[in-house]
Structure formats: C-alpha cells, structure tokens
Design a protein around this motif. Structure first.
Motif, short mmCIF file in Angstrom:
data_model
loop_
_atom_site.label_atom_id
_atom_site.label_comp_id
_atom_site.label_asym_id
_atom_site.label_seq_id
_atom_site.Cartn_x
_atom_site.Cartn_y
_atom_site.Cartn_z
N GLN A 114 0.82 -1.21 0.00
CA GLN A 114 0.00 0.00 0.00
C GLN A 114 0.86 1.27 0.00
OE1 GLN A 114 -2.32 -1.12 3.52
NE2 GLN A 114 -4.17 -1.17 2.27
N ILE A 115 2.13 1.15 0.35
CA ILE A 115 3.03 2.30 0.36
C ILE A 115 3.49 2.66 -1.05
CG2 ILE A 115 5.25 3.17 1.20
CD1 ILE A 115 5.08 1.36 3.54
N THR A 116 3.37 1.74 -1.99
CA THR A 116 3.99 1.89 -3.30
C THR A 116 3.75 3.25 -3.97
OG1 THR A 116 3.95 -0.51 -3.68
CG2 THR A 116 4.16 0.89 -5.62
N PRO A 117 2.55 3.82 -3.94
CA PRO A 117 2.35 5.10 -4.64
C PRO A 117 3.07 6.28 -4.00
CG PRO A 117 0.25 3.97 -4.22
CD PRO A 117 1.28 3.29 -3.39
N TYR A 118 3.59 6.09 -2.78
CA TYR A 118 4.06 7.24 -2.02
C TYR A 118 5.59 7.30 -1.84
CZ TYR A 118 -0.88 6.96 -1.00
OH TYR A 118 -2.25 6.86 -1.12
N TRP A 119 6.31 6.35 -2.42
CA TRP A 119 7.77 6.40 -2.30
C TRP A 119 8.31 7.64 -2.99
CZ3 TRP A 119 9.72 3.58 1.28
CH2 TRP A 119 9.31 2.26 1.51
N MET A 120 9.31 8.25 -2.41
CA MET A 120 10.02 9.35 -3.06
C MET A 120 10.65 8.83 -4.35
SD MET A 120 13.31 11.45 -1.59
CE MET A 120 14.42 10.11 -2.04
N PRO A 121 10.55 9.55 -5.44
CA PRO A 121 11.14 9.08 -6.69
C PRO A 121 12.62 8.74 -6.53
CG PRO A 121 9.75 10.98 -7.10
CD PRO A 121 9.84 10.83 -5.61
N GLY A 122 13.01 7.56 -6.99
CA GLY A 122 14.41 7.15 -6.96
C GLY A 122 14.87 6.58 -5.63
N THR A 123 13.95 6.36 -4.67
CA THR A 123 14.38 5.90 -3.35
C THR A 123 15.07 4.55 -3.41
OG1 THR A 123 13.68 5.68 -1.04
CG2 THR A 123 12.24 4.72 -2.71
N GLN A 124 14.76 3.73 -4.43
CA GLN A 124 15.40 2.42 -4.54
C GLN A 124 16.87 2.52 -4.92
OE1 GLN A 124 13.11 3.55 -6.65
NE2 GLN A 124 13.71 3.14 -8.76
N GLY A 164 15.24 -9.13 1.20
CA GLY A 164 14.95 -7.75 0.85
C GLY A 164 14.98 -7.50 -0.65
N THR A 165 15.86 -8.21 -1.35
CA THR A 165 15.93 -8.07 -2.80
C THR A 165 14.64 -8.53 -3.45
OG1 THR A 165 18.33 -8.34 -2.78
CG2 THR A 165 17.21 -8.76 -4.86
N ILE A 166 14.12 -9.65 -2.97
CA ILE A 166 12.83 -10.14 -3.48
C ILE A 166 11.72 -9.15 -3.18
CG2 ILE A 166 11.08 -11.95 -3.18
CD1 ILE A 166 13.40 -13.91 -2.69
N LEU A 167 11.75 -8.60 -1.98
CA LEU A 167 10.71 -7.67 -1.55
C LEU A 167 10.71 -6.41 -2.40
CD1 LEU A 167 8.53 -7.51 0.68
CD2 LEU A 167 10.19 -6.24 2.06
N ALA A 168 11.89 -5.98 -2.85
CA ALA A 168 11.98 -4.76 -3.65
C ALA A 168 11.24 -4.88 -4.97
CB ALA A 168 13.44 -4.40 -3.91
N ASP A 169 11.13 -6.10 -5.51
CA ASP A 169 10.38 -6.28 -6.75
C ASP A 169 8.89 -5.99 -6.55
OD1 ASP A 169 12.58 -6.97 -8.24
OD2 ASP A 169 12.34 -9.13 -7.96
N LEU A 170 8.42 -6.18 -5.31
CA LEU A 170 7.03 -5.84 -4.99
C LEU A 170 6.88 -4.33 -4.88
CD1 LEU A 170 4.12 -6.57 -4.01
CD2 LEU A 170 5.10 -6.71 -1.69
N THR A 171 7.69 -3.75 -4.01
CA THR A 171 7.68 -2.30 -3.81
C THR A 171 9.07 -1.85 -3.40
OG1 THR A 171 6.60 -0.46 -2.67
CG2 THR A 171 6.89 -2.47 -1.39
N PRO A 172 9.60 -0.84 -4.04
CA PRO A 172 8.93 0.16 -4.88
C PRO A 172 8.86 -0.17 -6.37
CG PRO A 172 11.19 0.82 -4.54
CD PRO A 172 11.01 -0.45 -3.75
N LEU A 173 9.50 -1.27 -6.82
CA LEU A 173 9.63 -1.50 -8.27
C LEU A 173 8.31 -1.89 -8.93
CD1 LEU A 173 13.08 -3.33 -8.36
CD2 LEU A 173 12.58 -0.90 -8.70
#
Length: 462
Positions: A267-277, A428-437
């Motif tokens: 649910q956080i996905t729309p709100y990440w600061m651009p480029g935070t990954q 965490g790498t797997i999780l990043a594919d969910l959000t923010p990617l």
C-alpha cells in the motif's frame, strides 16, 4: 548505526581470517594490569559520537588522570579496513566502538577483542537497561549456533562477553517534516496504519514532487526490517509472525497470512520518493533533510544524522511505525536493542584503565550528557525523569518502546525462529520487486520468499 544487522557481520567477516592468521596477536597483548601509560586510544565508526565521547573524556581525565583520545573512521567499510590493517601491524587502539550483537562477536571470534565477562557485574551491569544487559554476551544458544557450518561466528567462547552496550535504539521510527504536515492539514502523528497512509496521501497531494516517503532501499534489507517486519508483527501477533520464517510452507510468506502482510506493505507503493530504490540509507536521510520527502523511515539513531545535515530536531515529528487498528497487536511497541557497544582490544596494554573508561561512560550523569551531546539514546537507565532530560523528539522515540512483552516487537529476535544462515538482504531483494519496483504481486513475492526461506532450512540441515 547506518546499516542493517546481517550486512554488518558480512563486512566484518573478512577480519576473522585476517586476525586468526596473526598467530601472535593474543600472545603479544598487553599486561593484565593498567600499564605505565595514562593515555588510552579509542576508535569509533560513529562520527556523531565523537564530540560526546571527547566531552566525556575531559571529565574522565579530571576524575582519574587518564586521558582518552577518540578518533572516528567512517563509513563502516573504512572502519573495518582500518581494524584489519591495525590487526596486521599490531597498532590496534585500546578500545573499539562496535556494532552490538554481531560485529562484536565476529571480532571476538577473531581474537581482536578481550573477554570482559568477569568485570561486567554488580553496580556496573545494574546501570544498564534490563532489555539489553545481555548484549555482548555469548549465551549458550549463540554459542551452539556458532558451531553450525553456516555460522560467521566460529571461534567465540561460550559465556564470553566481547562488548558492553553504549547506545540503544530501534528500527521503524518515522520522521515527518512538521511544516509539510501542517501544509497538508496534519497536526499530529498518525494513530494507526490507515491514518499513516492517509497522511502520505495528503502530503503527496499537497506536494506531488516532495510529499512522499524516503527510505534507503538500495540497502536491500531496510524495507524488510524497518517497515514490513514491525507491520507484520502488529497485524499477525508474535506466533503467526514468526511462522512466516518457519519450516511449514503452509504458514510462511506464501500463506494467506504472508500475502496479507505483503499486500499491506504494498500500500506504500504510490508514495515512495522518486528514486528511493537507488539511495543508500545516508542518501535517503539527506534527501529528507533537504525537504525532498515529507516522511522518512529510520531508527532512533537517525536523528543525530539529520541534525548533522542541518535539521533542527524541533522541526520534525518522530513516532513509531503505526500499527493496523484491526491487527492482532494494535498497540504494538518497538522493543529497544543494543546498537553499539564498547570493547577492549586483546592487545591493549592498559585493560584495567580501558575498563574504567567503559564503566565511567555507563554512569547516569555521564550517559545523560552523552545523550544530549550525541542525540543518541544511551544504554544506561536514565530514570523516571528521562523525558525532561532528552527533550521532546528523543522522548517521543522512547515512548515507542512502551509495551508489554506480548505486545512488543523485538528486532533482536531471530535466531529462535529463523534458519541459521538466513540472509535478510536476499529476502529484501525479493521484496523490492514488490515495492517500490512494482514488478511482482504480493502472491508472487510471497512464493519467492517461501522458496528462499525453505532453501535456508534445507541448507542448514535443521
């Protein structure tokens, strides 16, 4: 502390082989007494601690006649390299500030640190907050786990103590820009997960470019350990939370419970600061300090770094990551853990004087001043009036610790229910594919995490 726990051990693991190859390291160590010199040397990787430690050193010299020189070597990689080089040349200082419950044991296993278990007792140990008194101690469980083929701590001794806690804190502390909140009509901290999402939506609507959430997701484990885990604990309760890492595929991340918490995190996905990954932890905190995000997730240790980058602590609102109102633990607390400790090196020629300095740092008045100077929470119990001592922002973070044993998320737990050899960066790498990617669904992410965790159980032979 700027990096998650698992990576700390990996950064220091190379020091084990280096130090163990130095067969004369322990043999050429100092005497058991205080030595003739009255000058100690201490190294730290925390630039924010230097001023506070040097101020304490002045008072220590007035009281004892023993001077302490404090030097910082940053970042963590450079600190590790410095220790390795000094171990080779026999130029280690008398004391090291170390990452607690990981870095200390790796260096202890390498023979770089002394066992001080016989000294840390009585009035000294009683000053330390109960929740972290065992930090630095090799318990029977830790020792038994070190014998596993996947362990990075081979060589530690059962019952040894390689550090004494200096600072404590926790992950999952949210920092918010008060002005940006006010511009969006928000005047207080969100009370639950839904209100947190509403606050993110409001600040993003008010300022689409800078109204989002900052977190150093280039360090793979941060989203997992600082957001998902405390969120999952609050939603599921401790028993079902721990099952997410268990041997039973019917209750791990691939299960309905696992998919549910992954969906909440998404649910956080729309709100990440651009480029935070693409940002490290420091870079993400700097972006928040520069007004490029309305919110940042970090730990209690983040406040000092924000101040170093020009933020007035009074201009931020700090609060523990909100829990879901309909979860199993809606009033979840964030348990404190030891973040850094102080250790005596095995080559110190003044071990007794070094221990005097460590004990001096644990005194309540000294620890209180250290907290004010460093904006970090000391391991020493400060008493009932700590809120008056620490100020509103630090006090708010202390408030996040409040909870019963049943309702407190303890970030130091893990050996009890995760497989030996588990690497949170891989998860965490797997999780990043969910959000923010946004390249994987909660269901797909849950199955990948399940496959990963089951592979660890198999590799460890547990």
């Amino acid at each position: 502390m700027r990096i998650p726990v698992a990576r700390k051990a990996r950064l220091l693991a190379a020091a084990v082989a280096t130090a163990l190859s130095l067969t004369s390291l322990t043999a050429c160590g100092g005497s058991s007494g205080s030595g003739d010199s009255k000058s100690l040397e201490m190294w730290t990787f925390k630039q924010s601690h230097v001023g506070a430690l040097r101020a304490a050193a002045k008072e220590f010299e007035k009281e004892t006649g023993i001077s302490v020189t404090v030097e910082a070597y940053t970042p963590d990689d450079a600190y590790t390299t410095k220790i390795q080089s000094a171990a080779k040349t026999g130029d280690l200082p008398d004391l090291l500030e170390v990452h607690s419950d990981g870095g200390d044991r790796v260096l202890g296993a390498a023979g770089i640190l002394s066992d001080i278990s016989s000294d840390f007792k009585g009035e000294w140990s009683d000053r330390i907050q109960p929740a972290v008194q065992d930090s630095g101690l090799v318990t029977d469980l830790i020792y038994q786990n070190s014998l596993n083929k996947e362990s990075k701590e081979k060589g530690i001794e059962n019952g040894a103590r390689y550090s004494v806690p200096l600072t404590i804190g926790t992950f999952g502390i949210v920092y918010a820009n008060k002005k940006m909140l006010a511009d969006a009509g928000i005047t207080k901290a969100p009370a639950n997960w839904a209100e947190f999402l509403d606050a993110l939506k409001a600040t993003k609507a008010q300022d689409p470019k800078n109204g989002g959430l900052s977190l150093g997701l280039k360090v793979q484990a941060t989203g997992l350990t600082w957001v998902l885990q405390p969120l999952a604990f609050a939603q599921l309760g401790q028993q079902d939370y721990e099952k997410l890492w268990g041997k039973d595929g019917a209750t791990d991340f691939g299960s309905p419970n696992g998919v549910k918490v992954l969906s909440m995190y998404d649910q956080i996905t729309p709100y990440w600061m651009p480029g935070t990954q693409t940002l490290t932890i420091d870079q993400a905190d700097q972006a928040f300090a520069q007004g490029k995000a309305a919110f940042a997730v970090g730990g209690t240790f983040t406040l000092a770094f924000l101040k170093q980058n020009g933020v007035n602590p009074d201009d931020v609102l700090a609060f523990g990551l909100p829990a879901p109102a309909d979860g199993a633990v809606p009033d979840r607390g964030l348990g404190p853990l030891a973040l850094t400790g102080v250790s005596v090196t095995s080559t110190s020629e003044q071990p007794d004087n070094a221990k005097k300095w460590m004990e001096f740092l644990s005194q309540q008045d000294v620890a209180t001043q250290f907290a004010k100077d460093s904006l970090d929470l000391p391991a020493t119990e400060l008493g009932a009036d700590s809120d008056k001592v620490l100020g509103p922002t630090l006090s708010a973070m202390v408030d996040s610790f409040e909870g019963t044993p049943e309702t407190t998320y303890d970030p130091s737990r893990g050996d009890e229910f995760r497989p030996i050899g588990y690497e949170q960066d891989d998860a965490g790498t797997i999780l990043a594919d969910l959000t923010p990617l946004n390249e994987s669904s909660p269901e797909q992410t849950g199955q990948k995490l399940s496959d990963l965790i089951q592979s660890y159980w198999k590799a460890a032979g547990q």
